[in-house]
Design a protein around this motif. Sequence first.
Motif, PDB file in Angstrom:
ATOM      1  N   PHE A 156      12.215 -13.371   1.809  1.00  0.00           N
ATOM      2  CA  PHE A 156      11.256 -12.842   2.771  1.00  0.00           C
ATOM      3  C   PHE A 156      10.125 -12.105   2.068  1.00  0.00           C
ATOM      4  CE2 PHE A 156      15.124 -13.148   5.383  1.00  0.00           C
ATOM      5  CZ  PHE A 156      14.613 -13.888   6.451  1.00  0.00           C
ATOM      6  N   PRO A 157       8.909 -12.188   2.611  1.00  0.00           N
ATOM      7  CA  PRO A 157       7.785 -11.459   2.015  1.00  0.00           C
ATOM      8  C   PRO A 157       8.029  -9.950   2.040  1.00  0.00           C
ATOM      9  CG  PRO A 157       7.003 -13.105   3.573  1.00  0.00           C
ATOM     10  CD  PRO A 157       8.486 -13.037   3.743  1.00  0.00           C
ATOM     11  N   GLY A 158       7.572  -9.285   1.001  1.00  0.00           N
ATOM     12  CA  GLY A 158       7.732  -7.847   0.904  1.00  0.00           C
ATOM     13  C   GLY A 158       9.015  -7.403   0.250  1.00  0.00           C
ATOM     14  N   LYS A 159       9.806  -8.343  -0.266  1.00  0.00           N
ATOM     15  CA  LYS A 159      11.058  -7.993  -0.939  1.00  0.00           C
ATOM     16  C   LYS A 159      10.752  -7.145  -2.167  1.00  0.00           C
ATOM     17  CE  LYS A 159      15.465  -8.182  -1.909  1.00  0.00           C
ATOM     18  NZ  LYS A 159      16.458  -7.472  -1.072  1.00  0.00           N
ATOM     19  N   LYS A 160      11.484  -6.043  -2.329  1.00  0.00           N
ATOM     20  CA  LYS A 160      11.285  -5.173  -3.483  1.00  0.00           C
ATOM     21  C   LYS A 160      11.899  -5.813  -4.720  1.00  0.00           C
ATOM     22  CE  LYS A 160      11.196  -0.848  -0.860  1.00  0.00           C
ATOM     23  NZ  LYS A 160      11.819   0.473  -0.658  1.00  0.00           N
ATOM     24  N   MET A 161      11.038  -6.179  -5.646  1.00  0.00           N
ATOM     25  CA  MET A 161      11.477  -6.835  -6.874  1.00  0.00           C
ATOM     26  C   MET A 161      10.693  -6.265  -8.046  1.00  0.00           C
ATOM     27  SD  MET A 161      11.791 -10.756  -5.470  1.00  0.00           S
ATOM     28  CE  MET A 161      12.619 -11.331  -6.948  1.00  0.00           C
ATOM     29  N   ALA A 162      11.011  -6.738  -9.224  1.00  0.00           N
ATOM     30  CA  ALA A 162      10.285  -6.305 -10.416  1.00  0.00           C
ATOM     31  C   ALA A 162       8.838  -6.779 -10.342  1.00  0.00           C
ATOM     32  CB  ALA A 162      10.972  -6.843 -11.663  1.00  0.00           C
ATOM     33  N   GLY A 163       7.938  -6.033 -10.973  1.00  0.00           N
ATOM     34  CA  GLY A 163       6.528  -6.409 -10.956  1.00  0.00           C
ATOM     35  C   GLY A 163       5.660  -5.321 -11.562  1.00  0.00           C
ATOM     36  N   ARG A 164       4.365  -5.507 -11.393  1.00  0.00           N
ATOM     37  CA  ARG A 164       3.407  -4.542 -11.923  1.00  0.00           C
ATOM     38  C   ARG A 164       3.565  -3.190 -11.224  1.00  0.00           C
ATOM     39  NH1 ARG A 164      -1.138  -6.691 -14.598  1.00  0.00           N
ATOM     40  NH2 ARG A 164      -0.413  -8.431 -15.869  1.00  0.00           N
ATOM     41  N   MET A 165       3.493  -2.129 -11.999  1.00  0.00           N
ATOM     42  CA  MET A 165       3.644  -0.780 -11.466  1.00  0.00           C
ATOM     43  C   MET A 165       2.421   0.045 -11.832  1.00  0.00           C
ATOM     44  SD  MET A 165       6.761   1.907 -12.119  1.00  0.00           S
ATOM     45  CE  MET A 165       6.815   3.499 -11.326  1.00  0.00           C
ATOM     46  N   GLY A 166       1.916   0.813 -10.854  1.00  0.00           N
ATOM     47  CA  GLY A 166       0.742   1.627 -11.084  1.00  0.00           C
ATOM     48  C   GLY A 166      -0.543   0.841 -10.932  1.00  0.00           C
ATOM     49  N   ASN A 167      -1.646   1.428 -11.394  1.00  0.00           N
ATOM     50  CA  ASN A 167      -2.973   0.806 -11.347  1.00  0.00           C
ATOM     51  C   ASN A 167      -3.360   0.472  -9.914  1.00  0.00           C
ATOM     52  OD1 ASN A 167      -5.364  -0.057 -12.554  1.00  0.00           O
ATOM     53  ND2 ASN A 167      -4.674  -2.165 -12.679  1.00  0.00           N
ATOM     54  N   THR A 168      -3.057   1.364  -8.978  1.00  0.00           N
ATOM     55  CA  THR A 168      -3.415   1.202  -7.580  1.00  0.00           C
ATOM     56  C   THR A 168      -4.100   2.479  -7.090  1.00  0.00           C
ATOM     57  OG1 THR A 168      -1.233   1.996  -6.874  1.00  0.00           O
ATOM     58  CG2 THR A 168      -1.532  -0.389  -7.095  1.00  0.00           C
ATOM     59  N   LYS A 169      -4.817   2.362  -5.975  1.00  0.00           N
ATOM     60  CA  LYS A 169      -5.493   3.522  -5.410  1.00  0.00           C
ATOM     61  C   LYS A 169      -4.475   4.457  -4.775  1.00  0.00           C
ATOM     62  CE  LYS A 169      -9.005   4.982  -2.094  1.00  0.00           C
ATOM     63  NZ  LYS A 169      -9.966   4.546  -1.050  1.00  0.00           N
ATOM     64  N   VAL A 170      -4.533   5.727  -5.164  1.00  0.00           N
ATOM     65  CA  VAL A 170      -3.625   6.749  -4.646  1.00  0.00           C
ATOM     66  C   VAL A 170      -4.458   7.930  -4.166  1.00  0.00           C
ATOM     67  CG1 VAL A 170      -1.712   8.299  -5.160  1.00  0.00           C
ATOM     68  CG2 VAL A 170      -1.794   6.044  -6.218  1.00  0.00           C
ATOM     69  N   THR A 171      -4.102   8.472  -3.008  1.00  0.00           N
ATOM     70  CA  THR A 171      -4.796   9.627  -2.447  1.00  0.00           C
ATOM     71  C   THR A 171      -3.829  10.798  -2.339  1.00  0.00           C
ATOM     72  OG1 THR A 171      -6.297   8.220  -1.174  1.00  0.00           O
ATOM     73  CG2 THR A 171      -6.108  10.523  -0.492  1.00  0.00           C
ATOM     74  N   ILE A 172      -4.198  11.921  -2.916  1.00  0.00           N
ATOM     75  CA  ILE A 172      -3.435  13.160  -2.810  1.00  0.00           C
ATOM     76  C   ILE A 172      -4.164  14.065  -1.826  1.00  0.00           C
ATOM     77  CG2 ILE A 172      -2.356  15.057  -4.049  1.00  0.00           C
ATOM     78  CD1 ILE A 172      -1.381  12.337  -4.921  1.00  0.00           C
ATOM     79  N   ARG A 173      -3.480  14.474  -0.766  1.00  0.00           N
ATOM     80  CA  ARG A 173      -4.126  15.222   0.313  1.00  0.00           C
ATOM     81  C   ARG A 173      -3.856  16.725   0.192  1.00  0.00           C
ATOM     82  NH1 ARG A 173      -5.923  11.612   4.074  1.00  0.00           N
ATOM     83  NH2 ARG A 173      -5.012   9.512   3.984  1.00  0.00           N
ATOM     84  N   ASN A 174      -4.791  17.484   0.743  1.00  0.00           N
ATOM     85  CA  ASN A 174      -4.658  18.934   0.895  1.00  0.00           C
ATOM     86  C   ASN A 174      -4.417  19.643  -0.438  1.00  0.00           C
ATOM     87  OD1 ASN A 174      -4.966  18.703   3.709  1.00  0.00           O
ATOM     88  ND2 ASN A 174      -2.784  18.325   3.972  1.00  0.00           N
ATOM     89  N   LEU A 175      -5.309  19.405  -1.394  1.00  0.00           N
ATOM     90  CA  LEU A 175      -5.280  20.122  -2.667  1.00  0.00           C
ATOM     91  C   LEU A 175      -6.219  21.322  -2.561  1.00  0.00           C
ATOM     92  CD1 LEU A 175      -5.403  17.084  -5.119  1.00  0.00           C
ATOM     93  CD2 LEU A 175      -3.425  18.489  -4.574  1.00  0.00           C
TER      94      LEU A 175
END
Length: 208
Positions: A156-175
């Motif tokens: 099924f699509p979205g299965k948690k498997m091995a792959g690339r980690m990081g290098n994505t947009k991340v937002t930290i709120r209320n700093l």
Amino acid sequence: MSINMLGQKIGMTQVFNEQGNAIPVTILKVGPCTITQIKKNKENTHTNIQIGYEYVNPNQMKKPNIGHFKKNKIPCFKHLKEYKSDSWNNLSIGKILNIKEFQIGNYINVSGISTGKGFSGCQKKHNFNRGPMSHGSKNHKQPGSIGAGTSPGRVFPGKKMAGRMGNTKVTIRNLQIININVDKNIIIIKGSVPGKSGKIIYIHKTEK
């Protein structure tokens, strides 16, 4: 009115408060940013405002980008960011935004590209449990079963498997903003922000 600016992550350190407690902080160099474009929608409910950060030599840019800045009679910028705003009456093309818009104690949201960690397994990427480590076990770090058998006979699509980690947009709120140095365009905030030192970050603050 929302306040949005581009900046750069300098690094992390710690400061001490009046009680002597160490507070982890991140140093950001924010702005100055210039408004390069204002686009109103047909319903006049909001406006798309484009800001530019970090001057660049026009010889290093492509002709369509040079024409975009030349049309508005403003310098060329290396980084551009567009955001929506409900209040644009006091804004104009060429206006410079700096950290005077912020105050100590304000809370901001910081977005950036997280540090890439390459190809990672399920345990590191999704916090899976390991298999038995006893003698004879052949399932130490394997992901295990990934789907059913004959029916449906697929993964099924979205299965948690091995792959690339990081290098994505991340937002930290209320700093929270701990300190501001207007002369050097420096903001010190409590906590950490995504990305390595020197990376571009995007700051967003909404005034209530």
